[in-house]
Design a protein around this motif. Structure first.
Motif, PDB file in Angstrom:
ATOM      1  N   CYS A   4       0.812  -1.219   0.000  1.00 28.50           N
ATOM      2  CA  CYS A   4       0.000   0.000   0.000  1.00 28.50           C
ATOM      3  C   CYS A   4       0.847   1.271   0.000  1.00 28.50           C
ATOM      4  CB  CYS A   4      -0.921   0.011   1.204  1.00 28.50           C
ATOM      5  SG  CYS A   4      -1.975   1.470   1.231  1.00 28.50           S
ATOM      6  N   CYS A   7      -0.672   3.772   3.346  1.00 26.61           N
ATOM      7  CA  CYS A   7      -0.370   3.530   4.763  1.00 26.61           C
ATOM      8  C   CYS A   7       0.975   2.836   4.959  1.00 26.61           C
ATOM      9  CB  CYS A   7      -1.476   2.726   5.425  1.00 26.61           C
ATOM     10  SG  CYS A   7      -1.593   1.004   4.883  1.00 26.61           S
ATOM     11  N   CYS A  27      -6.699  -1.759  -0.029  1.00 35.96           N
ATOM     12  CA  CYS A  27      -5.685  -2.099   0.966  1.00 35.96           C
ATOM     13  C   CYS A  27      -6.303  -2.878   2.114  1.00 35.96           C
ATOM     14  CB  CYS A  27      -5.049  -0.817   1.496  1.00 35.96           C
ATOM     15  SG  CYS A  27      -3.908  -1.131   2.859  1.00 35.96           S
ATOM     16  N   CYS A  30      -5.766  -0.299   5.521  1.00 30.44           N
ATOM     17  CA  CYS A  30      -6.402   1.010   5.699  1.00 30.44           C
ATOM     18  C   CYS A  30      -7.690   1.184   4.910  1.00 30.44           C
ATOM     19  CB  CYS A  30      -5.412   2.130   5.365  1.00 30.44           C
ATOM     20  SG  CYS A  30      -4.920   2.226   3.632  1.00 30.44           S
TER      21      CYS A  30
END
Ligand code: ZN
Length: 73
Positions: A4, A7, A27, A30
């Motif tokens: 990701c 994050c 993701c 997050c």
């Protein structure tokens, strides 16, 4: 699978809303959603809840179909 870019803590899977042809990237950590065609996600970010609201669905993982598994799971 990509890591990701938002994050930096989770894998990104490809998923889709059942019955819809368009896939998206999501993701695991997050819940950020972005278009499948642009892997280098840019702000403003969309989260799963907002994305599913477009289809009249609650922001639950049970409302989507996961198309890729996490590595090593
Ligand atoms: Zn993330």
């Amino acid at each position: 699978m990509i890591w990701c870019p938002r994050c930096d803590q989770g894998w990104v899977t490809r998923a889709r809303v059942p019955q819809e042809s368009e896939t998206f990237l999501l993701c695991y950590e997050c819940d950020t959603v972005w278009a499948d065609r642009e892997q280098d996600a840019h702000p403003p970010f969309l989260i799963l809840e907002e994305y599913l609201a477009r289809f009249g669905l609650d922001g639950l993982w049970s409302n989507i179909e996961i198309l890729e598994r996490k590595p090593g799971v």
